[in-house]
Design a protein around this motif. Structure first.
Motif, PDB file in Angstrom:
ATOM      1  N   SER B  66       0.819  -1.215   0.000  1.00 11.39           N
ATOM      2  CA  SER B  66       0.000   0.000   0.000  1.00 11.39           C
ATOM      3  C   SER B  66       0.859   1.274   0.000  1.00 11.39           C
ATOM      4  CB  SER B  66      -0.905   0.008   1.235  1.00 11.39           C
ATOM      5  OG  SER B  66      -0.115   0.091   2.411  1.00 11.39           O
ATOM      6  N   MET B  67       2.171   1.092  -0.202  1.00 10.85           N
ATOM      7  CA  MET B  67       3.111   2.210  -0.105  1.00 10.85           C
ATOM      8  C   MET B  67       2.873   3.259  -1.201  1.00 10.85           C
ATOM      9  SD  MET B  67       7.148   1.416   0.197  1.00 10.85           S
ATOM     10  CE  MET B  67       7.368   0.790  -1.486  1.00 10.85           C
ATOM     11  N   GLU B  68       2.837   4.544  -0.800  1.00 12.96           N
ATOM     12  CA  GLU B  68       2.794   5.628  -1.791  1.00 12.96           C
ATOM     13  C   GLU B  68       4.195   5.837  -2.361  1.00 12.96           C
ATOM     14  OE1 GLU B  68       1.442   9.569  -0.703  1.00 12.96           O
ATOM     15  OE2 GLU B  68      -0.309   8.696   0.270  1.00 12.96           O
ATOM     16  N   VAL B  69       4.283   6.055  -3.675  1.00 10.47           N
ATOM     17  CA  VAL B  69       5.585   6.347  -4.282  1.00 10.47           C
ATOM     18  C   VAL B  69       5.493   7.673  -5.028  1.00 10.47           C
ATOM     19  CG1 VAL B  69       7.405   5.497  -5.808  1.00 10.47           C
ATOM     20  CG2 VAL B  69       5.992   3.876  -4.540  1.00 10.47           C
ATOM     21  N   HIS B  70       6.407   8.582  -4.720  1.00 13.98           N
ATOM     22  CA  HIS B  70       6.416   9.900  -5.369  1.00 13.98           C
ATOM     23  C   HIS B  70       7.762  10.127  -6.037  1.00 13.98           C
ATOM     24  CE1 HIS B  70       2.677  11.498  -3.587  1.00 13.98           C
ATOM     25  NE2 HIS B  70       2.968  10.710  -2.572  1.00 13.98           N
ATOM     26  N   ASP B  71       7.750  10.960  -7.079  1.00 11.36           N
ATOM     27  CA  ASP B  71       9.039  11.244  -7.710  1.00 11.36           C
ATOM     28  C   ASP B  71       9.701  12.475  -7.098  1.00 11.36           C
ATOM     29  OD1 ASP B  71       7.144  12.906  -8.701  1.00 11.36           O
ATOM     30  OD2 ASP B  71       7.734  12.754 -10.801  1.00 11.36           O
ATOM     31  N   ARG B  72       8.922  13.311  -6.404  1.00 12.34           N
ATOM     32  CA  ARG B  72       9.521  14.500  -5.785  1.00 12.34           C
ATOM     33  C   ARG B  72       9.151  14.583  -4.311  1.00 12.34           C
ATOM     34  NH1 ARG B  72       7.615  19.484  -8.046  1.00 12.34           N
ATOM     35  NH2 ARG B  72       9.270  20.429  -6.789  1.00 12.34           N
ATOM     36  N   LEU B  73      10.141  14.980  -3.501  1.00  7.62           N
ATOM     37  CA  LEU B  73       9.931  15.074  -2.064  1.00  7.62           C
ATOM     38  C   LEU B  73       8.780  16.027  -1.733  1.00  7.62           C
ATOM     39  CD1 LEU B  73      10.817  14.370   0.813  1.00  7.62           C
ATOM     40  CD2 LEU B  73      12.537  16.177   0.672  1.00  7.62           C
ATOM     41  N   GLU B  74       8.734  17.136  -2.453  1.00  8.89           N
ATOM     42  CA  GLU B  74       7.716  18.136  -2.165  1.00  8.89           C
ATOM     43  C   GLU B  74       6.310  17.550  -2.327  1.00  8.89           C
ATOM     44  OE1 GLU B  74       8.501  21.777  -4.127  1.00  8.89           O
ATOM     45  OE2 GLU B  74       6.718  22.772  -3.318  1.00  8.89           O
ATOM     46  N   ASN B  75       6.123  16.716  -3.335  1.00  8.98           N
ATOM     47  CA  ASN B  75       4.820  16.069  -3.534  1.00  8.98           C
ATOM     48  C   ASN B  75       4.507  15.090  -2.408  1.00  8.98           C
ATOM     49  OD1 ASN B  75       4.758  17.486  -5.893  1.00  8.98           O
ATOM     50  ND2 ASN B  75       5.318  15.746  -7.194  1.00  8.98           N
ATOM     51  N   ALA B  76       5.531  14.355  -1.997  1.00  6.50           N
ATOM     52  CA  ALA B  76       5.316  13.367  -0.928  1.00  6.50           C
ATOM     53  C   ALA B  76       4.868  14.059   0.358  1.00  6.50           C
ATOM     54  CB  ALA B  76       6.587  12.569  -0.689  1.00  6.50           C
ATOM     55  N   LEU B  77       5.443  15.234   0.611  1.00 10.95           N
ATOM     56  CA  LEU B  77       5.172  15.922   1.880  1.00 10.95           C
ATOM     57  C   LEU B  77       3.948  16.839   1.808  1.00 10.95           C
ATOM     58  CD1 LEU B  77       8.826  16.904   2.891  1.00 10.95           C
ATOM     59  CD2 LEU B  77       7.460  14.985   3.762  1.00 10.95           C
ATOM     60  N   ALA B  78       3.405  17.022   0.618  1.00 11.64           N
ATOM     61  CA  ALA B  78       2.332  18.009   0.424  1.00 11.64           C
ATOM     62  C   ALA B  78       1.214  17.967   1.473  1.00 11.64           C
ATOM     63  CB  ALA B  78       1.764  17.886  -0.987  1.00 11.64           C
ATOM     64  N   PRO B  79       0.646  16.801   1.812  1.00 14.52           N
ATOM     65  CA  PRO B  79      -0.499  16.825   2.727  1.00 14.52           C
ATOM     66  C   PRO B  79      -0.130  16.938   4.212  1.00 14.52           C
ATOM     67  CG  PRO B  79      -0.107  14.582   1.989  1.00 14.52           C
ATOM     68  CD  PRO B  79       0.929  15.440   1.316  1.00 14.52           C
ATOM     69  N   PHE B  80       1.153  16.996   4.541  1.00 16.97           N
ATOM     70  CA  PHE B  80       1.548  16.984   5.952  1.00 16.97           C
ATOM     71  C   PHE B  80       1.731  18.393   6.483  1.00 16.97           C
ATOM     72  CE2 PHE B  80       2.708  12.907   4.226  1.00 16.97           C
ATOM     73  CZ  PHE B  80       2.224  12.043   5.192  1.00 16.97           C
ATOM     74  N   SER B  81       1.256  18.641   7.690  1.00 16.75           N
ATOM     75  CA  SER B  81       1.448  19.968   8.262  1.00 16.75           C
ATOM     76  C   SER B  81       2.596  20.002   9.270  1.00 16.75           C
ATOM     77  CB  SER B  81       0.159  20.479   8.900  1.00 16.75           C
ATOM     78  OG  SER B  81      -0.480  19.471   9.615  1.00 16.75           O
ATOM     79  N   VAL B  82       3.104  18.834   9.647  1.00 15.81           N
ATOM     80  CA  VAL B  82       4.285  18.789  10.511  1.00 15.81           C
ATOM     81  C   VAL B  82       5.264  17.802   9.877  1.00 15.81           C
ATOM     82  CG1 VAL B  82       5.190  18.239  12.796  1.00 15.81           C
ATOM     83  CG2 VAL B  82       2.919  19.272  12.587  1.00 15.81           C
ATOM     84  N   VAL B  83       6.496  18.257   9.629  1.00 15.65           N
ATOM     85  CA  VAL B  83       7.509  17.372   9.045  1.00 15.65           C
ATOM     86  C   VAL B  83       8.725  17.339   9.976  1.00 15.65           C
ATOM     87  CG1 VAL B  83       8.968  16.881   7.052  1.00 15.65           C
ATOM     88  CG2 VAL B  83       6.729  17.946   6.715  1.00 15.65           C
ATOM     89  N   VAL B  84       9.069  16.131  10.405  1.00 15.38           N
ATOM     90  CA  VAL B  84      10.237  15.948  11.256  1.00 15.38           C
ATOM     91  C   VAL B  84      11.338  15.334  10.408  1.00 15.38           C
ATOM     92  CG1 VAL B  84      11.163  14.806  13.305  1.00 15.38           C
ATOM     93  CG2 VAL B  84       8.762  15.535  13.268  1.00 15.38           C
ATOM     94  N   GLY B  85      12.393  16.084  10.140  1.00 15.88           N
ATOM     95  CA  GLY B  85      13.536  15.549   9.410  1.00 15.88           C
ATOM     96  C   GLY B  85      14.497  14.880  10.369  1.00 15.88           C
ATOM     97  N   THR B  86      15.275  13.935   9.853  1.00 12.60           N
ATOM     98  CA  THR B  86      16.235  13.227  10.711  1.00 12.60           C
ATOM     99  C   THR B  86      17.620  13.360  10.085  1.00 12.60           C
ATOM    100  OG1 THR B  86      15.850  11.179   9.491  1.00 12.60           O
ATOM    101  CG2 THR B  86      14.513  11.546  11.457  1.00 12.60           C
ATOM    102  N   THR B  87      18.598  13.674  10.922  1.00 12.16           N
ATOM    103  CA  THR B  87      19.965  13.803  10.410  1.00 12.16           C
ATOM    104  C   THR B  87      20.943  13.169  11.381  1.00 12.16           C
ATOM    105  OG1 THR B  87      20.536  15.837  11.578  1.00 12.16           O
ATOM    106  CG2 THR B  87      19.416  16.084   9.464  1.00 12.16           C
ATOM    107  N   ALA B  88      22.136  12.862  10.862  1.00 18.35           N
ATOM    108  CA  ALA B  88      23.196  12.422  11.758  1.00 18.35           C
ATOM    109  C   ALA B  88      23.638  13.640  12.560  1.00 18.35           C
ATOM    110  CB  ALA B  88      24.357  11.855  10.972  1.00 18.35           C
TER     111      ALA B  88
END
Lengths: 256, 256
Positions: B66-88
């Protein structure tokens, strides 16, 4: 930050009968990430070195090279005075199981004078009750309906919980960001107000109402001194442009 | 326990340009372990299905299907109002980064009315500053010197932190074990005392001293009612044997 390292020299991760070399390698990497310097494996013979080394990456391969290997669990655990077993959540059957967080809170202070082993069972069946008899603590990662974690992930989560709690306890108060002072913020708000007056977004009547709203949402961000000065820089540049574009108009820049 | 599930329907794990199918599969398994029902991948084409499905195991393969697949990050994140990025962890450079624990504490209450994305970068380089511009939060797993975690492990740790904190907040007080009552403990101590008197480990003079020590270490265990009754069962059996072996000797069993 006070280094959490010295305490961790008393901690080892013990893998009992792991099946896949990749999981041993991934465990070595997690240990290395979290400052744990000893990995012990209970197995009659080791899996392919390359499988282990590849997942460990070159940064953690020394843990594979220095790994103790025992044929019996009892021998592996012999020098440890605290043994934390890990199991999948099994509902009501094993009532003594507790979360990694609960257990880390109790075990961390013991590291001062005790060698502590974090014990993980094989991929397919986990630790048996016979293995768990060596454990004074049984830790179980809270899960939704699907309770079986990948071995490497269970190791990573336990090492993380341990290290994160240790770091939290030794956190340097200087790591808290330094927010802008009232003076810096008020200077910024004056700059913003002047800019908005220039483009007639504000007028004398609506001034207070809009500035209150702007103060409310900018206040929520908890700006640092640097961020406040970036905003002022934008206003300054904006006012300069306005001033030069309409040089006849008296702009209202007032540096505090 | 109050189910943490309803809140988690607003959470998704987003993998940006993951290289290995095994890591997508492992992420699906971790999501499933921790009650997260949506996995999103940003990639032009998907890696081999079998690589993903094998690591997901049959219990979590529905998240791959059931995984969504997007070609651009911006499209993948479009419906989210909070985005938590993870970094080293990158030392002083990215001063806004905070630990998963800090961030989970702030983000969990937002799940009530917001869709939240947990965003992970590719294995080799992580999220770039350009990717991080979509993030209101940047989470960084505390590590020792070697700060680069395996992607699957980073996903597992974040999902765990989220779920464990959620479970902690909704923990049913009934989950705290019920310890033995004073009456049950005193009955047990009488049983122990009688047993020890029978074998002359105790005598009238040293009685108090040794029983104090025994009370002290048994007290530390916080015995449950069931455990206290197991100890009493042992004493009862022991006394019965003593009684029958030396039937002339008057044993001192005194049931309370």
């Amino acid at each position: 930050m006070t280094s959490p390292s010295p305490l961790l020299k008393n901690l080892a991760v013990v893998l009992h009968q792991p099946k896949y070399g990749e999981n041993i390698g991934a465990a070595a990497r997690s240990c290395c990430n979290m400052g744990i310097r000893q990995l012990i494996v209970v197995r009659d013979f080791l899996p392919d070195y390359e499988d282990m080394a590849k997942m460990a990456t070159h940064k953690a391969v020394h843990l594979i090279d220095s790994m103790e290997v025992h044929d019996r669990l009892e021998n592996a655990l012999a020098p440890f005075s605290v043994v934390v077993g890990t199991t999948a959540r099994l509902g009501r059957k094993r009532t003594i199981e507790r979360s990694p967080r609960d257990i880390v809170g109790e075990v961390l202070p013991l590291l001062q004078n005790n060698r502590v082993a974090l014990l993980f069972g094989p991929e397919d069946r986990g630790l048996t009750n016979d293995d768990l008899k060596f454990c004074q603590y049984v830790s179980s990662i809270p899960t939704a309906d699907f309770s079986s974690l990948n071995l490497a992930q269970a190791v990573a989560i336990h090492c993380y919980e341990l290290y994160a709690t240790l770091v939290e306890q030794t956190r340097d108060p200087a790591a808290v960001p330094a927010f802008a002072t009232t003076e810096q913020l008020e200077g910024m708000y004056r700059h913003i107000e002047n800019s908005l007056l220039t483009i007639d977004f504000l007028d004398e009547k609506s001034n207070n109402y809009w500035m209150q709203s702007i103060r409310r949402f900018l206040g929520r961000i908890r700006l640092t001194a640097k961020e406040a000065s970036i905003i002022r820089g934008i206003c300054r540049k904006f006012l300069w442009h306005q001033n030069n574009r309409f040089s006849a108009v008296q702009t209202k820049t007032e540096e505090p």
